[in-house]
Enzyme design. Structure first.
Site, PDB file in Angstrom:
ATOM      1  N   SER A  17       0.807  -1.227   0.000  1.00 51.96           N
ATOM      2  CA  SER A  17       0.000   0.000   0.000  1.00 51.96           C
ATOM      3  C   SER A  17       0.846   1.287   0.000  1.00 51.96           C
ATOM      4  CB  SER A  17      -0.963  -0.002   1.191  1.00 51.96           C
ATOM      5  OG  SER A  17      -1.930  -1.013   1.000  1.00 51.96           O
ATOM      6  N   THR A  62      -4.906  -3.626   8.051  1.00 57.05           N
ATOM      7  CA  THR A  62      -4.850  -4.933   7.414  1.00 57.05           C
ATOM      8  C   THR A  62      -4.757  -6.033   8.466  1.00 57.05           C
ATOM      9  OG1 THR A  62      -3.831  -6.206   5.617  1.00 57.05           O
ATOM     10  CG2 THR A  62      -2.326  -4.912   6.984  1.00 57.05           C
ATOM     11  N   LYS A  66      -8.345  -5.855  11.118  1.00 63.22           N
ATOM     12  CA  LYS A  66      -9.559  -5.307  10.489  1.00 63.22           C
ATOM     13  C   LYS A  66     -10.799  -5.478  11.371  1.00 63.22           C
ATOM     14  CE  LYS A  66      -8.234  -6.203   5.674  1.00 63.22           C
ATOM     15  NZ  LYS A  66      -8.749  -6.618   4.353  1.00 63.22           N
ATOM     16  N   ASP A 102     -12.964  -3.230   0.421  1.00 61.32           N
ATOM     17  CA  ASP A 102     -12.556  -4.439  -0.314  1.00 61.32           C
ATOM     18  C   ASP A 102     -13.575  -4.823  -1.391  1.00 61.32           C
ATOM     19  OD1 ASP A 102     -10.134  -4.780   0.963  1.00 61.32           O
ATOM     20  OD2 ASP A 102     -10.956  -6.051   2.544  1.00 61.32           O
ATOM     21  N   GLY A 131     -12.727 -13.750   5.267  1.00 66.73           N
ATOM     22  CA  GLY A 131     -13.105 -12.343   5.159  1.00 66.73           C
ATOM     23  C   GLY A 131     -13.151 -11.874   3.717  1.00 66.73           C
ATOM     24  N   ALA A 132     -12.235 -12.366   2.899  1.00 66.26           N
ATOM     25  CA  ALA A 132     -12.197 -11.949   1.493  1.00 66.26           C
ATOM     26  C   ALA A 132     -13.452 -12.438   0.766  1.00 66.26           C
ATOM     27  CB  ALA A 132     -10.944 -12.480   0.819  1.00 66.26           C
ATOM     28  N   TYR A 219      -2.411 -12.256  -5.836  1.00 68.61           N
ATOM     29  CA  TYR A 219      -1.664 -11.529  -6.876  1.00 68.61           C
ATOM     30  C   TYR A 219      -0.152 -11.759  -6.828  1.00 68.61           C
ATOM     31  CZ  TYR A 219      -1.138  -8.131  -3.132  1.00 68.61           C
ATOM     32  OH  TYR A 219      -0.852  -7.525  -1.939  1.00 68.61           O
TER      33      TYR A 219
HETATM   34  P1  ATR Z   1      -9.185 -14.055   4.431  1.00 75.63           P
HETATM   35  O1  ATR Z   1      -9.762 -13.217   5.527  1.00 75.63           O
HETATM   36  O2  ATR Z   1      -8.016 -13.446   3.729  1.00 75.63           O
HETATM   37  O3  ATR Z   1     -10.222 -14.514   3.482  1.00 75.63           O
HETATM   38  P2  ATR Z   1      -9.128 -16.462   6.059  1.00 75.63           P
HETATM   39  O4  ATR Z   1     -10.281 -15.977   6.830  1.00 75.63           O
HETATM   40  O5  ATR Z   1      -7.954 -17.032   6.760  1.00 75.63           O
HETATM   41  O6  ATR Z   1      -8.510 -15.314   5.144  1.00 75.63           O
HETATM   42  O7  ATR Z   1      -9.674 -17.514   4.958  1.00 75.63           O
HETATM   43  C1  ATR Z   1      -8.810 -18.271   4.178  1.00 75.63           C
HETATM   44  C2  ATR Z   1      -9.610 -19.122   3.215  1.00 75.63           C
HETATM   45  O8  ATR Z   1      -8.682 -19.968   2.506  1.00 75.63           O
HETATM   46  C3  ATR Z   1     -10.584 -20.052   3.921  1.00 75.63           C
HETATM   47  O9  ATR Z   1     -11.696 -20.259   3.061  1.00 75.63           O
HETATM   48  C4  ATR Z   1      -9.770 -21.335   4.048  1.00 75.63           C
HETATM   49  O10 ATR Z   1     -10.539 -22.509   4.176  1.00 75.63           O
HETATM   50  P3  ATR Z   1     -11.000 -23.018   5.636  1.00 75.63           P
HETATM   51  O11 ATR Z   1     -12.153 -22.144   6.049  1.00 75.63           O
HETATM   52  O12 ATR Z   1     -11.409 -24.430   5.422  1.00 75.63           O
HETATM   53  O13 ATR Z   1      -9.804 -22.879   6.525  1.00 75.63           O
HETATM   54  C5  ATR Z   1      -9.036 -21.338   2.744  1.00 75.63           C
HETATM   55  N1  ATR Z   1      -7.839 -22.171   2.803  1.00 75.63           N
HETATM   56  C6  ATR Z   1      -6.655 -21.875   3.362  1.00 75.63           C
HETATM   57  N2  ATR Z   1      -5.796 -22.913   3.224  1.00 75.63           N
HETATM   58  C7  ATR Z   1      -6.468 -23.889   2.559  1.00 75.63           C
HETATM   59  C8  ATR Z   1      -6.141 -25.217   2.100  1.00 75.63           C
HETATM   60  N3  ATR Z   1      -4.917 -25.744   2.305  1.00 75.63           N
HETATM   61  N4  ATR Z   1      -7.095 -25.920   1.438  1.00 75.63           N
HETATM   62  C9  ATR Z   1      -8.320 -25.401   1.218  1.00 75.63           C
HETATM   63  N5  ATR Z   1      -8.697 -24.152   1.625  1.00 75.63           N
HETATM   64  C10 ATR Z   1      -7.783 -23.410   2.284  1.00 75.63           C
END
Ligand code: ATR
Length: 277
Positions: A17, A62, A66, A102, A131-132, A219
């Site tokens: 950022s 971030t 958040k 976002d 969250g995304a 990205y």
């Molecule tokens: P953010 O806020 O950036 O979206 P997060 O809340 O940590 O980050 O969410 C990460 C996402 O990636 C979740 O959907 C997670 O799946 P789970 O809810 O089952 O944990 C997914 N994710 C991360 N590592 C993964 C993996 N090895 N296989 C499948 N999904 C994964």
């Protein structure tokens, strides 16, 4: 007077950022700064006190802060409330305001890359339920996308997220993704899979229809294996860098009074900074 802004996160050293806001400050000849500040969640309230005391005009928030900052605000936008999280803060009339940009960033980038995308996106498939994913779904609902399918490794997290959007979001098992690909006009990866240093996102795109939009919010690398495969199969790849660039626009406008543009020049500056992997 130099207007100081910040990004608080933990860690925060990786944040791109400052590159974005530094570019806009120079472009508009403004006397301002935008600094990375490492703030663990336990210290967020103390940092917010510095903001209220006038040290900064505002800034970005971030991971993992958040959600932590939300109860510290005087005014949270409807979007921030719906997200349960804020990524953009500013002081106005002695009050601390917060918004979440976002979803805006996600939509603005799609608008720029694929004009008319919403009209052709009858069915959207969302991978991930963090969250995304919440931000992406919020944006899609706002644009009237009628059918949103949600899959996540942990099914219960998908069910919980879908419950926030009654009647619009349907959950499906992760194992059935390959079949859902054929039904989808827009596919969005919101998981961290495919990111440099993370496991690949293993999804079978053999049923992808040409013209399907495939958007990866990852990205690094710029072209993830998912996007490369989508491109090979005649899909329309949309990378995650644009979302990062566009989500920064409303904050800069709040802090400095100028609405900045996401230009090819800015994008090129960021691309140089992304490792080729
Ligand atoms: P953010 O806020 O950036 O979206 P997060 O809340 O940590 O980050 O969410 C990460 C996402 O990636 C979740 O959907 C997670 O799946 P789970 O809810 O089952 O944990 C997914 N994710 C991360 N590592 C993964 C993996 N090895 N296989 C499948 N999904 C994964």
């Amino acid at each position: 007077m130099t207007r100081r802004c910040f990004i608080i996160g933990h860690p925060v050293a990786h944040s791109r950022s400052p590159l974005i806001h530094g570019h806009w400050l120079a472009e508009h000849g403004l006397a301002g700064s935008y600094e990375r500040v490492d703030v663990p969640p336990a210290e967020a309230a103390a940092f917010i006190a510095r903001l209220r005391a006038g040290e900064f005009v505002g800034g970005n928030v971030t991971v993992p802060n958040k959600e932590v900052v939300l109860p510290l605000l005087d005014e949270a936008s409807q979007t921030a409330q719906a997200m349960g999280a804020a990524n953009t803060l500013w002081m106005d009339g002695g009050k601390l305001h917060g918004d979440n940009t976002d979803a805006y960033g996600f939509l603005a980038h799609l608008d720029a890359c694929v004009p008319g995308w919403a009209r052709r996106s009858g069915t959207a498939l969302i991978l991930g339920a963090g969250g995304a994913a919440r931000a992406v779904i919020h944006g899609l609902v706002e644009r009237g996308i009628g059918r949103i399918l949600l899959v996540n490794r942990s099914a219960e997290r998908a069910v919980e997220l879908a419950a926030s959007f009654p009647g619009t979001v349907e959950t499906r098992p992760w194992q059935g993704v390959a079949r859902l690909v054929a039904e989808s006009d827009l596919i969005v990866n919101t998981t961290s899979l495919g990111m440099h240093g993370q496991p690949p996102l293993e999804i079978d795109l053999s049923a992808l229809r040409p013209g399907t939009i495939v958007d990866d919010i990852v990205y690094v690398p710029l072209e993830t294996p998912l996007l490369a495969e989508a491109r090979r199969r005649g899909g329309v790849p949309v990378d995650g860098l644009g979302m990062l660039l566009h989500q920064a626009v409303p904050g800069f406008e709040r802090w400095f009074g100028v609405r900045p543009q996401v230009t090819a020049e800015l994008r090129a500056k960021l691309e140089v900074d992304i490792p080729r992997v």
